[in-house]
Write a protein that holds these residues in place. Structure first.
Motif, PDB file in Angstrom:
ATOM      1  N   THR A 130      10.213  -2.046  -0.803  1.00 51.39           N
ATOM      2  CA  THR A 130       9.970  -1.618   0.582  1.00 51.39           C
ATOM      3  C   THR A 130       9.789  -2.850   1.461  1.00 51.39           C
ATOM      4  OG1 THR A 130       7.606  -1.500   0.083  1.00 51.39           O
ATOM      5  CG2 THR A 130       8.860   0.534  -0.166  1.00 51.39           C
ATOM      6  N   ASN A 131       9.940  -2.692   2.766  1.00 51.69           N
ATOM      7  CA  ASN A 131       9.739  -3.825   3.681  1.00 51.69           C
ATOM      8  C   ASN A 131       8.289  -4.307   3.674  1.00 51.69           C
ATOM      9  OD1 ASN A 131      12.345  -4.042   4.610  1.00 51.69           O
ATOM     10  ND2 ASN A 131      11.997  -2.927   6.514  1.00 51.69           N
ATOM     11  N   CYS A 132       7.368  -3.354   3.571  1.00 51.11           N
ATOM     12  CA  CYS A 132       5.946  -3.672   3.678  1.00 51.11           C
ATOM     13  C   CYS A 132       5.178  -2.503   3.077  1.00 51.11           C
ATOM     14  CB  CYS A 132       5.589  -3.892   5.161  1.00 51.11           C
ATOM     15  SG  CYS A 132       3.893  -4.446   5.433  1.00 51.11           S
ATOM     16  N   GLY A 133       3.885  -2.432   3.341  1.00 51.10           N
ATOM     17  CA  GLY A 133       3.069  -1.332   2.825  1.00 51.10           C
ATOM     18  C   GLY A 133       3.283  -0.049   3.618  1.00 51.10           C
ATOM     19  N   MET A 134       2.902   1.088   2.998  1.00 53.48           N
ATOM     20  CA  MET A 134       3.146   2.386   3.640  1.00 53.48           C
ATOM     21  C   MET A 134       1.859   3.167   3.917  1.00 53.48           C
ATOM     22  SD  MET A 134       6.793   3.723   2.168  1.00 53.48           S
ATOM     23  CE  MET A 134       6.576   3.749   0.398  1.00 53.48           C
ATOM     24  N   ALA A 135       0.707   2.488   3.932  1.00 57.87           N
ATOM     25  CA  ALA A 135      -0.570   3.181   4.171  1.00 57.87           C
ATOM     26  C   ALA A 135      -0.578   4.048   5.433  1.00 57.87           C
ATOM     27  CB  ALA A 135      -1.723   2.184   4.218  1.00 57.87           C
ATOM     28  N   PRO A 136       0.037   3.612   6.544  1.00 59.20           N
ATOM     29  CA  PRO A 136      -0.043   4.438   7.764  1.00 59.20           C
ATOM     30  C   PRO A 136       0.879   5.656   7.763  1.00 59.20           C
ATOM     31  CG  PRO A 136       0.349   2.103   8.286  1.00 59.20           C
ATOM     32  CD  PRO A 136       0.644   2.301   6.837  1.00 59.20           C
ATOM     33  N   TYR A 149       7.214  -8.548   8.513  1.00 54.90           N
ATOM     34  CA  TYR A 149       6.953  -8.488   9.948  1.00 54.90           C
ATOM     35  C   TYR A 149       5.883  -7.439  10.251  1.00 54.90           C
ATOM     36  CZ  TYR A 149      10.966 -11.547  10.701  1.00 54.90           C
ATOM     37  OH  TYR A 149      11.819 -12.618  10.700  1.00 54.90           O
ATOM     38  N   GLY A 150       5.159  -7.034   9.224  1.00 57.94           N
ATOM     39  CA  GLY A 150       3.969  -6.201   9.434  1.00 57.94           C
ATOM     40  C   GLY A 150       4.176  -4.707   9.275  1.00 57.94           C
ATOM     41  N   TYR A 151       3.029  -4.021   9.152  1.00 56.20           N
ATOM     42  CA  TYR A 151       3.001  -2.562   9.095  1.00 56.20           C
ATOM     43  C   TYR A 151       3.675  -1.961  10.331  1.00 56.20           C
ATOM     44  CZ  TYR A 151      -0.605  -2.245   5.405  1.00 56.20           C
ATOM     45  OH  TYR A 151      -1.302  -2.283   4.232  1.00 56.20           O
ATOM     46  N   GLY A 152       3.976  -0.671  10.237  1.00 56.81           N
ATOM     47  CA  GLY A 152       4.600  -0.002  11.379  1.00 56.81           C
ATOM     48  C   GLY A 152       3.592   0.428  12.431  1.00 56.81           C
ATOM     49  N   ILE A 153       2.700  -0.490  12.835  1.00 55.21           N
ATOM     50  CA  ILE A 153       1.737  -0.152  13.897  1.00 55.21           C
ATOM     51  C   ILE A 153       2.253  -0.698  15.228  1.00 55.21           C
ATOM     52  CG2 ILE A 153      -0.284   0.010  12.373  1.00 55.21           C
ATOM     53  CD1 ILE A 153      -1.032  -2.848  13.213  1.00 55.21           C
ATOM     54  N   GLU A 168      -3.143   8.242   7.180  1.00 56.23           N
ATOM     55  CA  GLU A 168      -2.266   7.644   8.196  1.00 56.23           C
ATOM     56  C   GLU A 168      -2.972   6.661   9.124  1.00 56.23           C
ATOM     57  OE1 GLU A 168       0.586  10.450   9.933  1.00 56.23           O
ATOM     58  OE2 GLU A 168       0.099  11.845   8.312  1.00 56.23           O
ATOM     59  N   LYS A 169      -3.924   5.890   8.575  1.00 52.62           N
ATOM     60  CA  LYS A 169      -4.521   4.832   9.388  1.00 52.62           C
ATOM     61  C   LYS A 169      -4.949   3.662   8.513  1.00 52.62           C
ATOM     62  CE  LYS A 169      -8.566   6.332  11.172  1.00 52.62           C
ATOM     63  NZ  LYS A 169      -9.558   7.292  11.677  1.00 52.62           N
ATOM     64  N   LEU A 170      -4.969   2.473   9.129  1.00 56.74           N
ATOM     65  CA  LEU A 170      -5.466   1.283   8.442  1.00 56.74           C
ATOM     66  C   LEU A 170      -6.980   1.235   8.593  1.00 56.74           C
ATOM     67  CD1 LEU A 170      -2.802  -1.309   9.649  1.00 56.74           C
ATOM     68  CD2 LEU A 170      -2.860  -0.060   7.493  1.00 56.74           C
ATOM     69  N   TRP A 171      -7.653   0.498   7.706  1.00 51.38           N
ATOM     70  CA  TRP A 171      -9.116   0.399   7.740  1.00 51.38           C
ATOM     71  C   TRP A 171      -9.756   1.794   7.742  1.00 51.38           C
ATOM     72  CZ3 TRP A 171      -7.347  -3.943  10.995  1.00 51.38           C
ATOM     73  CH2 TRP A 171      -7.678  -5.187  10.467  1.00 51.38           C
ATOM     74  N   SER A 172      -9.175   2.701   6.988  1.00 52.73           N
ATOM     75  CA  SER A 172      -9.657   4.078   6.965  1.00 52.73           C
ATOM     76  C   SER A 172     -10.969   4.148   6.167  1.00 52.73           C
ATOM     77  CB  SER A 172      -8.589   4.946   6.301  1.00 52.73           C
ATOM     78  OG  SER A 172      -8.877   6.288   6.472  1.00 52.73           O
ATOM     79  N   PRO A 173     -12.029   4.730   6.727  1.00 54.92           N
ATOM     80  CA  PRO A 173     -13.318   4.752   6.015  1.00 54.92           C
ATOM     81  C   PRO A 173     -13.297   5.711   4.824  1.00 54.92           C
ATOM     82  CG  PRO A 173     -13.473   5.987   8.064  1.00 54.92           C
ATOM     83  CD  PRO A 173     -12.107   5.373   8.054  1.00 54.92           C
ATOM     84  N   TRP A 174     -14.075   5.383   3.799  1.00 52.62           N
ATOM     85  CA  TRP A 174     -14.153   6.250   2.619  1.00 52.62           C
ATOM     86  C   TRP A 174     -14.884   7.544   2.958  1.00 52.62           C
ATOM     87  CZ3 TRP A 174     -10.795   4.343  -0.430  1.00 52.62           C
ATOM     88  CH2 TRP A 174     -10.692   2.972  -0.680  1.00 52.62           C
ATOM     89  N   LYS A 175     -14.461   8.647   2.349  1.00 49.07           N
ATOM     90  CA  LYS A 175     -15.140   9.934   2.545  1.00 49.07           C
ATOM     91  C   LYS A 175     -16.182  10.187   1.446  1.00 49.07           C
ATOM     92  CE  LYS A 175     -11.553  12.578   4.973  1.00 49.07           C
ATOM     93  NZ  LYS A 175     -10.720  13.792   4.874  1.00 49.07           N
ATOM     94  N   SER A 198       0.806  -1.217   0.000  1.00 50.09           N
ATOM     95  CA  SER A 198       0.000   0.000   0.000  1.00 50.09           C
ATOM     96  C   SER A 198       0.841   1.271   0.000  1.00 50.09           C
ATOM     97  CB  SER A 198      -0.903  -0.006   1.234  1.00 50.09           C
ATOM     98  OG  SER A 198      -0.105  -0.063   2.400  1.00 50.09           O
ATOM     99  N   LEU A 199       0.226   2.319  -0.529  1.00 47.54           N
ATOM    100  CA  LEU A 199       0.752   3.680  -0.414  1.00 47.54           C
ATOM    101  C   LEU A 199      -0.333   4.523   0.247  1.00 47.54           C
ATOM    102  CD1 LEU A 199       2.380   3.973  -3.941  1.00 47.54           C
ATOM    103  CD2 LEU A 199       3.593   4.034  -1.754  1.00 47.54           C
ATOM    104  N   PRO A 200       0.050   5.650   0.878  1.00 43.99           N
ATOM    105  CA  PRO A 200      -0.974   6.483   1.532  1.00 43.99           C
ATOM    106  C   PRO A 200      -2.022   6.958   0.528  1.00 43.99           C
ATOM    107  CG  PRO A 200       1.250   7.209   2.115  1.00 43.99           C
ATOM    108  CD  PRO A 200       1.400   6.205   1.019  1.00 43.99           C
ATOM    109  N   LYS A 201      -3.258   7.039   0.991  1.00 44.21           N
ATOM    110  CA  LYS A 201      -4.339   7.544   0.137  1.00 44.21           C
ATOM    111  C   LYS A 201      -4.425   9.068   0.284  1.00 44.21           C
ATOM    112  CE  LYS A 201      -7.249   3.392   0.426  1.00 44.21           C
ATOM    113  NZ  LYS A 201      -6.545   2.585   1.418  1.00 44.21           N
ATOM    114  N   PRO A 202      -4.915   9.761  -0.755  1.00 37.51           N
ATOM    115  CA  PRO A 202      -5.135  11.200  -0.620  1.00 37.51           C
ATOM    116  C   PRO A 202      -6.178  11.471   0.470  1.00 37.51           C
ATOM    117  CG  PRO A 202      -5.342  10.492  -2.923  1.00 37.51           C
ATOM    118  CD  PRO A 202      -5.262   9.256  -2.095  1.00 37.51           C
ATOM    119  N   ALA A 203      -6.023  12.581   1.169  1.00 37.12           N
ATOM    120  CA  ALA A 203      -6.904  12.890   2.312  1.00 37.12           C
ATOM    121  C   ALA A 203      -8.350  13.112   1.884  1.00 37.12           C
ATOM    122  CB  ALA A 203      -6.378  14.116   3.057  1.00 37.12           C
TER     123      ALA A 203
END
Length: 342
Positions: A310-316, A214-218, A23-30, A12-17
């Motif tokens: 990259t090590n993993c996704g960057m969504a957060p 080893y997972g997202y940076g959470i 900067e969160k996982l399971w982020s709801p759609w606007k 993953s890459l970060p989504k536009p605001a």
């Protein structure tokens, strides 16, 4: 001539605001309805453009059209109840409210195929598409029907294979299966996990990749990593089985991790996506740091088989940080290409 050391993101890459809270996982759609569809396509365009600007060689969708790397696929299957959820411990690490399998699961329609066709139209570069692996899917819900992780995984593998074949027909060059659960349930990987994954890639002619990190940076993941000691040798238990599989490419987490590089030797002959970017920190790597990780990996894998990523996704992460990290990844690979005269 094929470009050596081609760079890519793992997920993953970060989504536009304007599409989803950042900067969160399971982020709801606007957005909703037609506006959501249009917004997702715009986000795909932006994500492609940002990868292009950063010099990334293999383009991904950045998971712009899905809320989460696992559950979005499950949402489109029959037999899963998303309303009456249960809480389970995911990968023995953190509690999450998850959907429940209530009857036979099956894929009724394509999930990501239209998105893949849309991305394919944007670029002539190779594109990669990530799907959740069967074992990680099993670990991300509550099974009230099959009462067997293995039986459920075989059903998921069948659905994934149907999706993967259609993605291949839509012009996807590399299909990647995300299996962070492989780093936790070693006995299951060796007993049935790898066999189930082989079912998911059956009949594919495009390249196939397996992503195990080893997972997202959470926090739940970073806390767990602190318990793993000075050497992370989890890969050692599963690489021999993977090395004997039909999977073409394996991704592993290396930068800022305690994974001994010599474990790559266990994958001799496979292509290796080397994690040269740490997704668990906002610090942007220098090109030289990336180059150093690639250099270490080259001791154990032939240059034509090495894919810096990259090590993993960057969504957060924030979009600025993610963009900086992608540029560093490209610049680091460039340093090594220059050194090797390729």
């Amino acid at each position: 001539m094929k470009k050596l050391l081609p760079t890519s993101t793992v997920g993953s890459l970060p989504k536009p605001a304007w599409l989803a809270p950042p900067e969160k996982l399971w982020s709801p759609w606007k957005l909703e309805g037609d506006q959501l569809l249009e917004g997702k396509q715009d986000a795909l365009r932006v994500s492609f453009h940002e990868q292009q600007l950063a010099g990334i060689d293999i383009i991904s969708d950045g998971e712009q059209t899905r809320q989460h790397f696992v559950t979005t696929f499950i949402e489109h299957l029959s037999g899963v109840d998303f309303k009456n959820r249960k809480t389970v411990k995911i990968r023995n690490r953190y509690d999450a409210s998850v959907p429940v399998v209530v009857s036979e699961v099956s894929r009724q329609k394509a999930v990501f195929v239209d998105d893949a066709k849309f991305l394919r139209k944007q670029t002539n570069k190779p594109i990669k598409w990530a799907l959740p692996g069967p074992m990680t899917m099993v670990d991300t819900l509550y099974d009230n029907h099959y009462k067997s992780r293995e039986k459920l995984a075989w059903e998921f593998a069948k659905a994934l294979n149907e999706e993967a074949r259609e993605l291949q027909d839509a012009g996807v060059d590399i299909i990647q299966f995300d299996e962070p659960a492989f780093n936790v349930f070693f006995d299951e990987v060796n007993d049935w996990g790898m066999a189930v994954l082989e079912r998911a890639i059956e009949g594919l002619n495009c390249e196939t990749a397996l992503h195990i990190c080893y997972g997202y940076g959470i926090k739940a993941n970073t806390d767990w990593k602190k318990t793993l000691g000075s050497e992370w040798r989890q890969y050692e238990d599963i690489f021999p089985k993977i090395q004997n599989s039909s999977i073409d490419m394996v991704s592993l987490e290396c930068h800022n991790s305690h994974v001994p590089f010599n474990l790559i030797e266990l994958l001799r002959g496979k292509k290796v996506m080397i994690g040269a970017i740490d997704v668990a920190t906002n610090k942007i790597e220098t090109p030289e740091e990336v180059a150093n990780t690639i250099r270490k990996a080259l001791e154990f894998v032939d240059v034509e088989n090495l894919y810096p990523s990259t090590n993993c996704g960057m969504a957060p992460l924030s979009r600025d940080v993610a963009g900086g990290k992608l540029s560093a990844l490209s610049a680091g690979a460039k340093i090594i290409r220059k050194e090797l005269g390729i």
